[in-house]
Design an enzyme around this catalytic site. Structure first.
Site, PDB file in Angstrom:
ATOM      1  N   TYR A  36      11.940  -1.337  -4.158  1.00 40.02           N
ATOM      2  CA  TYR A  36      11.246  -2.007  -3.060  1.00 40.02           C
ATOM      3  C   TYR A  36      11.963  -1.711  -1.744  1.00 40.02           C
ATOM      4  CZ  TYR A  36       8.163  -4.933  -5.972  1.00 40.02           C
ATOM      5  OH  TYR A  36       7.190  -5.377  -6.818  1.00 40.02           O
TER       6      TYR A  36
ATOM      7  N   ARG B  90      -7.102  -8.051  -5.534  1.00 40.26           N
ATOM      8  CA  ARG B  90      -6.129  -7.426  -4.642  1.00 40.26           C
ATOM      9  C   ARG B  90      -6.724  -7.094  -3.279  1.00 40.26           C
ATOM     10  NH1 ARG B  90      -3.207  -1.589  -4.861  1.00 40.26           N
ATOM     11  NH2 ARG B  90      -1.161  -2.171  -4.051  1.00 40.26           N
TER      12      ARG B  90
ATOM     13  N   ALA C 186       1.954  -3.505   0.214  1.00 39.90           N
ATOM     14  CA  ALA C 186       1.361  -4.067  -0.997  1.00 39.90           C
ATOM     15  C   ALA C 186       1.891  -3.221  -2.152  1.00 39.90           C
ATOM     16  CB  ALA C 186      -0.161  -4.008  -0.927  1.00 39.90           C
ATOM     17  N   SER C 187       2.743  -3.804  -2.982  1.00 38.05           N
ATOM     18  CA  SER C 187       3.437  -3.041  -4.017  1.00 38.05           C
ATOM     19  C   SER C 187       2.472  -2.546  -5.084  1.00 38.05           C
ATOM     20  CB  SER C 187       4.518  -3.904  -4.667  1.00 38.05           C
ATOM     21  OG  SER C 187       5.428  -4.372  -3.705  1.00 38.05           O
ATOM     22  N   ALA C 188       2.874  -1.486  -5.784  1.00 42.93           N
ATOM     23  CA  ALA C 188       2.049  -0.923  -6.854  1.00 42.93           C
ATOM     24  C   ALA C 188       1.785  -1.987  -7.916  1.00 42.93           C
ATOM     25  CB  ALA C 188       2.748   0.280  -7.475  1.00 42.93           C
TER      26      ALA C 188
END
Length: 386
Positions: A243, A36, A97-99
């Site tokens: 989102y 990531r 940057a999504s969880a």
């Protein structure tokens, strides 16, 4: 090459998100294979569990930055479509940057297989496009669409650094990518209130669409649709997902108080609605089409319910300790608070169903929300384009 410390951090992250969503072995392997940190910019805003944010800066504190990257944390990477630099002031988050737990959950519901053709809506940092490329393998084909040219450019650099080569398109994801259709899977990383029919139209019969359904009344929801041979998609809401909204579906600013509202009272504590389960949130949104905004100031709590199509129509309901009736301030002619309360008690009368008992049908002319079976429609929205 991943240094040992990062390998350990990836292991710790995967262990942590497993407690939130027990993901599949294939998704776990993809998270190992796609570091990531290669997709998070040097400066970002890390979101804490209480929704507060703090600046993380790799140059100033690399260990703090790396700790945030490998925690189950959403990291905001853009404010106000790039108009406000991260750390320079307050702004609205417009890319992130999504969880990782949410990323893993959506990938599991999507279940991409080697060789699949995948449409990825919202390239963002490029992280999910890289994960999809890994999951579909050499025989697969991933097309990722991003509306923001600056975001797309950064994603292309991130993907090149990580050694992944999906087909990247700068354009409106609501339109899909017809020239590269049909797709076996459609993966969406932006919130939608209306599912663009283009996604259904560009998916093979038996193909799967996974998207964050975000009517923005309380909790939002993951949506998993399967496309049938007649061009209809049916699906349910397997869990939570929230989102940033697709740009073409962002909520219109709601009108400020013009002093022409009227006051009344309600015996229904607004906290009853605000803290209701996800099934109630989904039902109220489907029945009324309203969205909600909340704020708390000490012991005082306020909830606004807003007409999404005519934001001049809204109501504010205020809770104060010790009161048995609560003040309602209504702007416009539509009785939005009364509609909210009626929808809530309809949900109660149905037996307080959870979100997993609701579903959606998407056809060329619109979408419907239903309870248990597609013939028990509780709300519908005509299709009116992307």
């Amino acid at each position: 090459m991943i240094v040992p410390d990062v390998t350990r951090r990836i292991d710790d992250m995967i262990a942590a998100i497993s407690t939130v969503h027990p993901h599949s072995a294939r998704t776990r392997a993809a998270l190992h294979a796609v570091p990531r940190h290669l997709f998070v910019p040097p400066v970002g805003l890390a979101c804490a569990p209480d929704d507060t944010e703090r600046v993380i800066n790799r140059g100033l504190d690399p260990d703090d930055w790396l700790q945030a990257v490998y925690s189950d944390t959403t990291i905001t990477t853009q404010l106000d479509d790039g108009a406000t630099p991260i750390g320079a002031g307050e702004g609205s988050a417009t890319s992130s940057a999504s969880a990782p737990s949410t990323v893993a959950a959506l990938l599991d519901w999507l279940a991409p297989e080697p060789g699949h053709r995948v449409l990825d809506i919202g390239t963002g940092t490029g992280f999910t496009a890289a994960l999809l490329t890994h999951l579909t393998g050499d025989a697969g084909e991933v097309t990722s669409v991003e509306i923001d040219p600056a975001v797309a450019e950064r994603a292309a650099k991130n993907l090149a650094t990580a050694g992944h080569e999906p087909h990247l398109v700068v354009g409106d994801g609501a339109l899909g990518c017809p020239e590269r259709a049909p797709f076996d899977r459609v993966h969406v990383t932006c919130g939608v209130r209306r599912v663009p029919y283009a996604w259904v139209e560009q998916t093979r019969p038996g193909g799967v669409i996974v998207a964050p359904y975000c009517p923005n009344f309380g909790l939002n929801h993951a949506l998993r649709l399967v496309v049938t041979s007649d061009g209809t998609a049916y699906g349910r809401f397997p869990g939570f997902a929230s989102y940033m909204m697709m740009r073409s579906q962002r909520a219109a600013p709601w009108h400020s108080d013009n002093g022409n509202g009227h006051r009344s009272t309600t015996r229904v504590d607004p906290r009853t609605i605000r803290f209701a389960p996800a099934g109630a949130d989904l039902a109220i949104a489907a029945v009324t089409g309203l969205r909600a905004v909340t704020a708390q100031d000490g012991d005082q709590y306020r909830m606004w319910v807003i007409d999404q199509e005519m934001p001049s129509q809204w109501a504010a309901v205020t809770y104060r300790p010790g009161e048995e009736e609560y003040e309602v301030y209504q702007l416009g002619d539509r009785p939005v608070w009364e509609e909210t309360v009626d929808a809530y008690f309809r949900w109660v009368a149905w037996g307080e169903p959870g979100r997993d008992r609701f579903g959606m049908t998407v056809r060329p002319d619109g979408q419907e929300i239903w309870l248990d079976t597609p013939d028990q429609v509780i709300g519908s929205e005509p299709y009116s384009g992307p």
